[in-house]
Design an enzyme around this catalytic site. Structure first.
Site, short mmCIF file in Angstrom:
data_model
loop_
_atom_site.label_atom_id
_atom_site.label_comp_id
_atom_site.label_asym_id
_atom_site.label_seq_id
_atom_site.Cartn_x
_atom_site.Cartn_y
_atom_site.Cartn_z
N VAL A 3 -5.12 -10.97 4.77
CA VAL A 3 -4.34 -11.20 6.00
C VAL A 3 -5.10 -12.12 6.96
O VAL A 3 -4.48 -12.93 7.68
CB VAL A 3 -3.97 -9.86 6.67
CG1 VAL A 3 -5.20 -9.05 7.07
CG2 VAL A 3 -3.08 -10.08 7.88
N THR B 138 -6.36 -2.15 -1.96
CA THR B 138 -5.92 -0.79 -2.31
C THR B 138 -4.42 -0.75 -2.59
O THR B 138 -3.92 0.26 -3.08
CB THR B 138 -6.25 0.22 -1.19
OG1 THR B 138 -5.66 -0.23 0.03
CG2 THR B 138 -7.74 0.36 -1.00
N TYR C 227 -14.29 2.10 9.84
CA TYR C 227 -12.87 2.44 9.93
C TYR C 227 -12.51 2.88 11.35
O TYR C 227 -11.62 2.30 11.99
CB TYR C 227 -12.56 3.55 8.93
CG TYR C 227 -11.10 3.89 8.80
CD1 TYR C 227 -10.21 3.01 8.19
CD2 TYR C 227 -10.61 5.10 9.27
CE1 TYR C 227 -8.86 3.33 8.06
CE2 TYR C 227 -9.27 5.43 9.14
CZ TYR C 227 -8.40 4.54 8.54
OH TYR C 227 -7.07 4.87 8.41
N GLY D 270 0.81 -1.21 0.00
CA GLY D 270 0.00 0.00 0.00
C GLY D 270 0.84 1.26 0.00
O GLY D 270 2.08 1.22 -0.06
N PHE D 271 0.16 2.36 0.08
CA PHE D 271 0.79 3.68 0.04
C PHE D 271 1.83 3.81 1.16
O PHE D 271 3.03 3.97 0.91
CB PHE D 271 -0.32 4.73 0.14
CG PHE D 271 0.10 6.12 0.50
CD1 PHE D 271 1.21 6.71 -0.11
CD2 PHE D 271 -0.62 6.87 1.42
CE1 PHE D 271 1.59 8.01 0.21
CE2 PHE D 271 -0.25 8.16 1.74
CZ PHE D 271 0.86 8.73 1.15
N SER E 232 -5.40 -2.17 5.63
CA SER E 232 -6.73 -1.56 5.69
C SER E 232 -6.81 -0.46 4.65
O SER E 232 -5.83 0.25 4.44
CB SER E 232 -6.96 -0.94 7.07
OG SER E 232 -8.15 -0.17 7.09
N LEU F 279 -0.69 -2.84 8.65
CA LEU F 279 -1.20 -1.67 7.92
C LEU F 279 -2.27 -2.09 6.92
O LEU F 279 -2.59 -1.34 6.00
CB LEU F 279 -0.08 -0.95 7.17
CG LEU F 279 1.08 -0.37 7.97
CD1 LEU F 279 2.22 -1.37 8.13
CD2 LEU F 279 1.61 0.90 7.31
N ASP G 126 -0.48 -8.93 1.28
CA ASP G 126 -1.34 -7.86 0.76
C ASP G 126 -2.33 -8.49 -0.21
O ASP G 126 -1.95 -9.35 -1.01
CB ASP G 126 -0.46 -6.81 0.04
CG ASP G 126 -1.18 -5.48 -0.14
OD1 ASP G 126 -0.66 -4.46 0.35
OD2 ASP G 126 -2.26 -5.45 -0.78
#
Ligand code: UDP
Length: 345
Positions: free
Chosen positions: A59, A38, A145, A11-12, A76, A74, A34
């Site tokens: 996951v 996203t 979230y 991810g980012f 999400s 991380l 992953d």
């Protein structure tokens, strides 16, 4: 030697963290899990380090070979349109994901989690210190979230209390920069991709709502120092972000300046959109002496525009990313990837 697992490592933010982990001499193996919800394989496509392995899997259901000395969770989505579109999956990735990851933490290992400023909900105090307990609606549109991040925090602090698990929890305020998806949907990335497409910049409501935007390099630097480099002995929660608060309208106008002629349009306000958000960084300054957001937001936007331009294929010099090269046949490092629930070799 150390075995590390990064959930959401494509991810980012995850991919920036993995790059920094791979600079460690004591690292034996870094396994990224992953599901590409996203995340994007291209985010680590340039990394040729044989210690990196990538497992494409959820996951919650992934099977791992053995245990890990350090786990970074991380996995999400972080953008409202993404998590609101699949709220149950968001809760599962965070909460069930954390449960699954705890099972494979080696005895004495460290479990690190990226929580969020969303735990403060609609803040009644500003700036928000970690001691502020927040104002969150558990039946509201952001609950999947906000509440799943809160639940994982609860899970980890209880695991610490009753089992002695070493945990580290950061609460990230709005982060922006290269490797945000073009279709991410958050304010800065939306405005930039809209500007590059010549589309109107969309402000939800009047734009008077504020956020505090931190550039990815500064945020990743804080994560690296807190999670491993400085040998910090503090479980958190730790606010990490930029404490310069800016209105959404100001951001839109600033981005608009790079795309003359592009209009700003005001759309209906987003439901339960927090009116303000700004971190109290007192704890961060104590735990990470000298750390600060060094890249001004203006400079961060310039760098992000350049990256998006290349990402969208708008610059000859930089390659577009039409094809996830790491997953295509013949890609130099495709050996790292596994698409089953087994571990990639
Ligand atoms: N926002 C906006 N236009 C967009 C995207 C976001 O006006 O195209 C607003 C959004 O309503 C919020 C702020 O920008 O007030 C930050 O939104 P973002 O999705 O970036 O992050 P979050 O709401 O999770 O802080």
């Amino acid at each position: 030697m150390v075995r590390i697992l990064v959930a959401g490592g494509l991810g980012f933010i995850g991919s920036h963290l993995v790059e920094r982990l791979l600079r460690r001499d004591d690292l034996d193996e870094c396994l990224v899990v992953d599901n590409l919800w996203t995340g994007c394989p291209q985010n680590l496509d340039h990394v040729l380090d044989p210690r990196l392995r990538v497992l494409i899997a959820d996951v919650e259901q992934a099977s791992f070979d053995g245990r890990f000395d350090e786990i970074y969770h991380l996995a999400s989505p972080a953008s409202p349109p993404w998590y609101m579109a699949e709220p149950l999956r968001t809760i599962s990735a965070n909460v069930i994901g954390a449960m699954r990851l705890l099972e494979v933490l080696a005895p004495g290992g460290q479990f690190a989690f990226t929580s969020t400023s969303e735990v403060y909900g609609e803040p009644q105090v500003s700036p928000q210190p970690e001691s502020y307990r927040g104002s969150v609606d558990c039946t509201g549109p952001r609950a999947s979230y906000d509440e799943s991040k809160r639940c994982v925090e609860a899970m980890l602090f209880e695991a610490r209390r009753v089992l002695g698990v070493r945990v580290k929890v950061v609460r990230l305020f709005n982060v922006f920069g290269p490797r945000t998806r073009v279709d991410d949907g958050r304010a800065v990335s939306n405005f930039i991709s809209q500007g590059l497409r010549g589309a109107p910049l969309t402000i939800f409501g009047d734009g008077a709502q504020t956020r505090s935007w931190g550039y990815i390099d500064d945020i990743a630097e804080a994560l690296e120092r807190y999670f491993w480099r400085d040998g910090v002995d503090f479980a958190g929660p730790l606010n990490i972000g930029n404490d310069r608060e800016i209105s959404v309208l100001e951001v839109a106008r600033y981005v608009q300046g790079f795309f003359p002629g592009t209009p700003i349009v005001h759309l209906a306000p987003a439901p339960q959109d927090p009116s303000n958000r700004r971190p109290d960084l007192t704890t961060a300054r104590r735990v990470l002496p000298g750390w600060r957001c060094a890249v001004p937001y203006e400079e961060g936007v310039v760098r992000t525009i350049a990256w998006f331009r290349a990402e969208m294929g708008l610059e000859d010099a930089a390659p577009a990313r039409a094809m996830p090269a790491a997953l295509s046949a013949g890609a130099a490092n495709a050996h790292r990837f596994a698409t089953s629930r087994g571990v990639g070799i």
